[in-house]
Design a protein around this motif. Structure first.
Motif, PDB file in Angstrom:
ATOM      1  N   ASP A   1     -80.678  15.447   0.806  1.00 40.91           N
ATOM      2  CA  ASP A   1     -81.903  14.899   1.486  1.00 40.91           C
ATOM      3  C   ASP A   1     -82.898  14.623   0.081  1.00 40.91           C
ATOM      4  O   ASP A   1     -83.308  13.576   0.112  1.00 40.91           O
ATOM      5  N   PHE A   2     -82.835  15.702  -0.562  1.00 39.47           N
ATOM      6  CA  PHE A   2     -83.833  15.712  -1.949  1.00 39.47           C
ATOM      7  C   PHE A   2     -83.142  16.338  -2.953  1.00 39.47           C
ATOM      8  O   PHE A   2     -82.488  17.222  -2.788  1.00 39.47           O
ATOM      9  N   TYR A   3     -83.412  15.905  -4.141  1.00 37.51           N
ATOM     10  CA  TYR A   3     -82.717  16.103  -5.441  1.00 37.51           C
ATOM     11  C   TYR A   3     -83.700  15.964  -6.714  1.00 37.51           C
ATOM     12  O   TYR A   3     -84.275  15.078  -6.898  1.00 37.51           O
ATOM     13  N   CYS A   4     -83.787  17.075  -7.363  1.00 39.39           N
ATOM     14  CA  CYS A   4     -84.612  17.282  -8.485  1.00 39.39           C
ATOM     15  C   CYS A   4     -83.454  17.404  -9.656  1.00 39.39           C
ATOM     16  O   CYS A   4     -82.749  18.421  -9.783  1.00 39.39           O
ATOM     17  N   ARG A   5     -83.027  16.474 -10.392  1.00 37.08           N
ATOM     18  CA  ARG A   5     -82.292  16.484 -11.342  1.00 37.08           C
ATOM     19  C   ARG A   5     -82.365  17.473 -12.694  1.00 37.08           C
ATOM     20  O   ARG A   5     -81.481  18.099 -13.009  1.00 37.08           O
ATOM     21  N   LYS A   6     -83.766  17.507 -12.923  1.00 40.60           N
ATOM     22  CA  LYS A   6     -83.919  18.344 -14.076  1.00 40.60           C
ATOM     23  C   LYS A   6     -83.740  19.823 -13.691  1.00 40.60           C
ATOM     24  O   LYS A   6     -83.359  20.506 -14.759  1.00 40.60           O
ATOM     25  N   LEU A   7     -83.948  20.218 -12.620  1.00 41.53           N
ATOM     26  CA  LEU A   7     -83.565  21.592 -12.105  1.00 41.53           C
ATOM     27  C   LEU A   7     -82.331  21.531 -11.429  1.00 41.53           C
ATOM     28  O   LEU A   7     -82.077  22.912 -11.200  1.00 41.53           O
ATOM     29  N   ARG A   8     -81.631  20.524 -11.197  1.00 40.87           N
ATOM     30  CA  ARG A   8     -80.447  20.536 -10.502  1.00 40.87           C
ATOM     31  C   ARG A   8     -80.629  21.263  -9.260  1.00 40.87           C
ATOM     32  O   ARG A   8     -79.728  22.175  -8.814  1.00 40.87           O
ATOM     33  N   LEU A   9     -81.518  20.840  -8.319  1.00 40.26           N
ATOM     34  CA  LEU A   9     -81.995  21.562  -7.230  1.00 40.26           C
ATOM     35  C   LEU A   9     -81.977  20.675  -6.094  1.00 40.26           C
ATOM     36  O   LEU A   9     -82.422  19.451  -6.169  1.00 40.26           O
ATOM     37  N   VAL A  10     -81.035  20.866  -4.954  1.00 40.74           N
ATOM     38  CA  VAL A  10     -80.782  20.089  -3.705  1.00 40.74           C
ATOM     39  C   VAL A  10     -81.693  20.914  -2.732  1.00 40.74           C
ATOM     40  O   VAL A  10     -81.519  22.250  -2.454  1.00 40.74           O
ATOM     41  N   ILE A  11     -82.587  19.834  -2.015  1.00 45.09           N
ATOM     42  CA  ILE A  11     -83.203  20.686  -0.988  1.00 45.09           C
ATOM     43  C   ILE A  11     -82.409  19.824   0.404  1.00 45.09           C
ATOM     44  O   ILE A  11     -82.666  18.460   0.526  1.00 45.09           O
ATOM     45  N   GLU A  12     -82.423  20.609   1.310  1.00 45.03           N
ATOM     46  CA  GLU A  12     -81.679  20.041   2.552  1.00 45.03           C
ATOM     47  C   GLU A  12     -82.492  20.215   3.947  1.00 45.03           C
ATOM     48  O   GLU A  12     -82.890  21.418   3.956  1.00 45.03           O
ATOM     49  N   VAL A  13     -82.839  19.444   4.557  1.00 46.91           N
ATOM     50  CA  VAL A  13     -83.588  19.453   6.112  1.00 46.91           C
ATOM     51  C   VAL A  13     -82.517  19.550   7.149  1.00 46.91           C
ATOM     52  O   VAL A  13     -82.091  18.379   7.300  1.00 46.91           O
ATOM     53  N   ASP A  14     -82.265  20.524   7.718  1.00 46.24           N
ATOM     54  CA  ASP A  14     -81.408  20.564   8.784  1.00 46.24           C
ATOM     55  C   ASP A  14     -82.024  20.531  10.083  1.00 46.24           C
ATOM     56  O   ASP A  14     -82.911  21.264  10.614  1.00 46.24           O
ATOM     57  N   GLY A  15     -81.545  19.206  10.916  1.00 48.31           N
ATOM     58  CA  GLY A  15     -82.125  19.065  12.451  1.00 48.31           C
ATOM     59  C   GLY A  15     -81.152  19.761  13.381  1.00 48.31           C
ATOM     60  O   GLY A  15     -80.087  20.497  13.036  1.00 48.31           O
ATOM     61  N   GLU A  16     -81.265  19.484  14.414  1.00 46.61           N
ATOM     62  CA  GLU A  16     -80.384  19.882  15.783  1.00 46.61           C
ATOM     63  C   GLU A  16     -79.103  19.545  15.446  1.00 46.61           C
ATOM     64  O   GLU A  16     -78.413  20.341  15.961  1.00 46.61           O
TER      65      GLU A  16
END
Length: 123
Positions: free
Chosen positions: A53-68
Motif C-alpha cells: 500500500d505505502f512504501y518509504c524507501r529511505k526507511l525501508r518501511l511498508v505500511i499496509e491498510v487492511d480492509g474487510e
C-alpha cells in the motif's frame, strides 16, 4: 541498502490500484504524501512479487491498510509479510477502520516506527 527487485508484470496492476484506492488508503495518503512526515512515500508500490500500500524507501518501511477482505486472507498476509521482512523491510499494518476513525493514533504509531528506523544522527 540492497535494491529490491519487483515483477514488472505488477506495474500495470499497481497503477490500476492507485486509481481505485479505498477511502482509508486515500485518507492515509493525504497524511503521507509530499513528505509531510519528513520522508517520501510511494503508494501501491511493487516490491518483489507483491504490491504494498505505502512504501518509504529511505526507511525501508511498508505500511499496509487492511480492509474487510483481509479477515479471510490471514495466512496469505502472514506469508507475504514474512517475505517482505526477509528482504529487510519493516511492515506495519492498520485496519481501515482505525485509519478512518483514529487517524491521529495511526500517524502517531507511524512516527514512532519511523523514529526507530531513522539512520543515526538524523531526526
Amino acid at each position: 541498502m540492497p535494491f529490491i527487485r519487483y515483477n514488472p508484470k505488477l506495474k500495470k496492476l499497481a497503477r490500476e490500484l492507485r486509481k481505485s484506492s479505498t477511502l482509508s488508503e486515500i485518507k492515509l495518503w493525504q497524511e503521507l504524501r509530499g513528505g509531510k512526515l519528513g520522508y517520501t512515500f510511494n503508494r501501491q508500490k511493487p516490491l518483489d512479487e507483491y504490491i504494498v500500500d505505502f512504501y518509504c524507501r529511505k526507511l525501508r518501511l511498508v505500511i499496509e491498510v487492511d480492509g474487510e477482505s483481509h479477515s479471510s486472507k490471514r495466512g496469505y498476509d502472514l506469508k507475504r509479510q514474512q517475505r517482505l521482512e526477509s528482504l529487510g523491510l519493516t511492515v506495519i499494518r492498520f485496519y481501515d477502520h482505525d485509519v478512518m476513525k483514529h487517524t491521529d493514533g495511526v500517524i502517531w504509531k507511524i512516527r514512532k516506527v519511523m523514529k526507530k528506523l531513522e539512520p543515526e544522527g538524523q531526526s
